[in-house]
Design a protein around this motif. Structure first.
Motif, PDB file in Angstrom:
ATOM      1  N   SER A  12       0.791  -1.381   0.017  1.00  0.00           N
ATOM      2  CA  SER A  12      -0.077  -0.009  -0.198  1.00  0.00           C
ATOM      3  C   SER A  12       1.031   1.393   0.221  1.00  0.00           C
ATOM      4  N   LYS A  42      -3.627   1.541  -3.257  1.00  0.00           N
ATOM      5  CA  LYS A  42      -4.428   1.157  -2.084  1.00  0.00           C
ATOM      6  C   LYS A  42      -4.779  -0.399  -2.379  1.00  0.00           C
ATOM      7  N   PRO A  43      -5.301  -1.029  -1.337  1.00  0.00           N
ATOM      8  CA  PRO A  43      -5.473  -2.415  -1.331  1.00  0.00           C
ATOM      9  C   PRO A  43      -6.959  -2.463  -2.257  1.00  0.00           C
ATOM     10  N   SER A  57      -1.733  -4.581   2.133  1.00  0.00           N
ATOM     11  CA  SER A  57      -2.156  -3.514   3.247  1.00  0.00           C
ATOM     12  C   SER A  57      -1.119  -3.659   4.351  1.00  0.00           C
TER      13      SER A  57
END
Length: 114
Positions: free
Chosen positions: A14, A86-87, A114
């Motif tokens: 992330s 981002k995840p 993450s």
């Protein structure tokens, strides 16, 4: 050969970055809008970014300010630079072009941990 050919993708943490590439034959590339779509497990395929042959660009709201699409006419290639990943960006990413109809690449996996 109309089908675009993708490369790039992979696993990133992330906040990291990745770049996807998509190549098409020259005569098709010069006149075709191209772009990237993605499909996460259990979800529909969605637009990420598109660029017209004239350079007009559109982005999904979810990636604005983080992703950049560009086209290199010398290399007949469209790029998707993905920053601040981002995840929820985890998905299979498909290159798309329009040439009398929709054509899709084989898909490349992008996984953001993450």
């Amino acid at each position: 050969q109309v089908q675009p050919v993708e490369s790039g993708g992979g696993l990133v943490q992330s906040g990291g970055s990745l770049r996807l590439s998509c190549a098409a034959s020259g005569s098709i590339f010069s006149i075709s809008p191209m772009g990237w779509y993605r499909q996460a497990p259990g979800k529909q395929r969605e637009l990420v970014a598109r660029i017209s042959s004239g350079g007009i660009i559109s982005y999904a709201d979810s990636v604005k300010g983080r992703f950049t699409i560009s086209r290199d006419s010398a290399k007949n290639t469209v790029y998707l630079q993905m920053n601040s990943l981002k995840p929820e960006d985890t998905a299979v990413y498909y290159c798309w072009l329009f040439y009398g109809g929709d054509y899709w690449g084989q898909g490349t996996q992008v996984t953001v941990s993450s």
